[in-house]
Design a protein around this motif. Structure first.
Motif, PDB file in Angstrom:
ATOM      1  N   ASP A 124       0.804  -1.214   0.000  1.00 23.20           N
ATOM      2  CA  ASP A 124       0.000   0.000   0.000  1.00 23.20           C
ATOM      3  C   ASP A 124       0.843   1.273   0.000  1.00 23.20           C
ATOM      4  N   ILE A 177      -4.919   1.830   3.570  1.00 22.71           N
ATOM      5  CA  ILE A 177      -5.588   0.569   3.900  1.00 22.71           C
ATOM      6  C   ILE A 177      -6.714   0.325   2.896  1.00 22.71           C
ATOM      7  N   MET A 236      -6.698  -3.009   0.690  1.00 19.43           N
ATOM      8  CA  MET A 236      -7.742  -3.994   0.965  1.00 19.43           C
ATOM      9  C   MET A 236      -8.712  -4.132  -0.215  1.00 19.43           C
ATOM     10  N   SER A 237      -8.979  -3.022  -0.914  1.00 14.27           N
ATOM     11  CA  SER A 237      -9.842  -3.099  -2.097  1.00 14.27           C
ATOM     12  C   SER A 237      -9.181  -3.972  -3.145  1.00 14.27           C
ATOM     13  N   ALA A 240      -6.913  -6.287  -2.614  1.00  8.38           N
ATOM     14  CA  ALA A 240      -6.882  -7.676  -2.151  1.00  8.38           C
ATOM     15  C   ALA A 240      -8.243  -8.335  -2.366  1.00  8.38           C
ATOM     16  N   ASN A 241      -9.287  -7.582  -2.039  1.00  6.78           N
ATOM     17  CA  ASN A 241     -10.622  -8.153  -2.142  1.00  6.78           C
ATOM     18  C   ASN A 241     -11.017  -8.378  -3.604  1.00  6.78           C
ATOM     19  N   GLY A 249     -10.949 -12.367   7.684  1.00  4.50           N
ATOM     20  CA  GLY A 249     -10.209 -11.165   7.312  1.00  4.50           C
ATOM     21  C   GLY A 249      -9.878 -11.114   5.836  1.00  4.50           C
ATOM     22  N   VAL A 250      -9.097 -10.112   5.491  1.00  8.52           N
ATOM     23  CA  VAL A 250      -8.668  -9.915   4.106  1.00  8.52           C
ATOM     24  C   VAL A 250      -7.152 -10.083   4.062  1.00  8.52           C
ATOM     25  N   TYR A 304      -3.337  -9.744   3.112  1.00 10.29           N
ATOM     26  CA  TYR A 304      -2.527  -8.580   2.775  1.00 10.29           C
ATOM     27  C   TYR A 304      -1.578  -8.968   1.640  1.00 10.29           C
TER      28      TYR A 304
END
Lengths: 78, 406
Positions: free
Chosen positions: B12, B194, B198-199, B201-202, B341-342, B344
């Protein structure tokens, strides 16, 4: 140790684990962990700091007694 | 001659602001020395150098915000050293672009380099586009490692390195600062970082999730007994046992202690356990406990405590932010019962640990109250299957039934 000294020790111990915490607005009966958002590691480090400053051993089973400022003062005053 | 560049401290990070030099021209430095303080979305970080050498020039001055990959200093006296990656075999690079697709002919250069419209703007950062134009390459052909998968200046620089037979390409010291300056609002900047990671990763990672309720009765009894004989500063928290069990299990299931790069699994050479620490101002950071599987419990506990302290007050090191190989998110005593969770990126798994609480459990045909925690394993389905993930949870469970061996 006087009540005032104890308060200073506790304030310093808390400042060491939560440097950004507002100690002045903390009430005596408030749960430290809730009020200052301390996690297990922060609380552990708080106990260590109090132990180092006072020499009091504080066995694990007594940790709940130090959950608030009032509780910690009473415990250290014994 | 070697170059010290703005490091990428996680998927990130796009830029950092030099706060202070810890070295001066003429200083000798050794690999691992802290040479600069850099402000990032994760606070002020102690940045370590990867090579031995003598400082020949400092190329930037404190206060400058610089994209990842910018040359910050030059070193000499590295006759035996190869460039950074070759000299640090244990360090899995945080970002690795596709091998360059070199244009086939001069015509191709012209035509591909010309695609600099809106599409290219969305695909690459301004610094990356400018550098790409200088080099005559098409940013649309590169795979980005930056925020939202955008091509960053670092990606272009690595490409330039490949294209020129690994000759480092000089970057002007006064490269354009990105629009985002981490210094102006740390909490908001961290939130944005973050959000982007996270976007991504998702969007990119097909997650699967597995659960296991682990009986922690024996572990907690062993811990209470161990702690009863020791002064407060030498006691252990359950977190130390949990972290050690996770690290040992990852060593036994290496497919989950790895990075996903360019459509392939790249196993890590050591278990650098990421430990998620939530920050009171909001946000979180997951620095690495290096070689956690090798640490004796008292040392691991000390390192964990130190990591939490430095996450709170500053002083995390660049290697700690860049090198986690698999992350654990433990919700603590007062958290929820379980977590999905997501992951990393570029990691391929995330281990979640819910709070430890007394719950009913069937033991020898009787229902008894036992302290338990729900462990979860989020896996990247591109990199592994549920069977592998299950194996990790099995091993963690098994290890925690014999706490004296951890």
């Amino acid at each position: 140790m006087s009540g005032q000294d104890m308060r200073v020790v506790l304030a310093e111990a808390l400042a060491s684990v939560a440097p950004e915490a507002d100690f002045d607005s903390l009430r005596d009966e408030e749960d430290l962990r809730e009020a200052l958002e301390l996690d297990s590691m922060d609380f552990f480090n708080f106990i260590v700091a109090v132990h180092k400053a006072t020499g009091v051993d504080i066995p694990e089973r007594d940790y709940p007694e130090l959950a608030t400022l009032a509780g910690a003062m009473a415990y250290l005053g014994r | 001659m070697n170059e010290f560049r703005m490091p990428s401290l996680g998927a990130d990070m796009e830029a950092g602001t030099l706060v202070e030099w810890k070295i001066a021209v003429g200083d000798s430095v050794r690999r691992g020395d802290v040479v600069a303080l850099v402000e990032t979305d994760k606070g002020v970080i102690d940045v370590e150098i990867f090579d031995d050498g003598v400082v020949e020039a400092l190329c930037v001055t404190p206060g400058e915000t610089l994209p990842v990959g910018t040359v910050l200093a030059r070193l000499t006296g590295l006759a035996t050293e190869e460039p950074e990656e070759a000299s640090t075999p244990s360090r899995v690079p945080a970002a690795r672009p596709k091998p360059p697709k070199r244009p086939e002919s001069p015509e191709a250069v012209t035509s591909t380099a010309a695609s600099s419209g809106r599409e290219a703007e969305a695909h690459a950062t301004p610094g990356a586009r400018r550098r790409a134009a200088e080099l005559g390459v098409d940013v649309m052909q590169l795979t980005g490692t930056g925020l939202d998968g955008r091509v960053t200046l670092a990606d272009v620089e690595v490409l330039a390195g490949f294209a020129n037979g690994a000759t480092a390409v000089e970057l002007p010291a006064a490269s354009p600062a990105p629009s985002r300056t981490p210094a102006d609002d740390p909490a908001a900047a961290m939130r944005r970082a973050i959000a982007a990671a996270m976007s991504r990763a998702n969007r990119d990672i097909p997650h699967y999730a597995l659960f296991r309720d682990v009986d922690l009765g024996r572990a907690l009894e062993w811990l209470a007994d161990h702690n009863a004989r020791l002064p407060p500063d030498q006691r252990l928290l359950p977190a130390a046992l949990l972290a050690k069990a996770c690290a040992l299990a990852l060593r036994r299931v290496p497919a989950l202690n790895a990075y996903w790069h360019d459509g392939g699994l790249q196993p890590a050479e050591a278990v650098h356990l990421g430990w998620a620490i939530s920050l009171r101002g909001g946000g979180l950071v997951a620095p690495a406990l290096h070689a956690a599987d090798q640490l004796e419990l008292p040392v691991l506990m000390q390192r964990l405590s130190d990591l939490v302290s430095r996450a709170r007050r500053g002083g995390l090191r660049s290697s700690e932010l860049a090198e986690a190989t698999c992350t654990v998110t433990s919700l603590g005593e007062r958290g929820a019962d379980g977590v999905v969770g997501v992951i990393y990126p570029p990691q391929v798994a995330l281990i979640g640990i819910g709070r430890i609480s007394p719950r009913p459990r069937v033991v020898d045909d009787a229902v008894v109250p036992r302290p338990q925690a729900t462990f979860s394993l989020m896996g990247d389905h591109r990199a592994s299957d549920g069977q592998t993930g299950s194996r990790l949870l099995d091993v963690i469970d098994e290890l925690l039934q014999e706490p004296e061996r951890l």
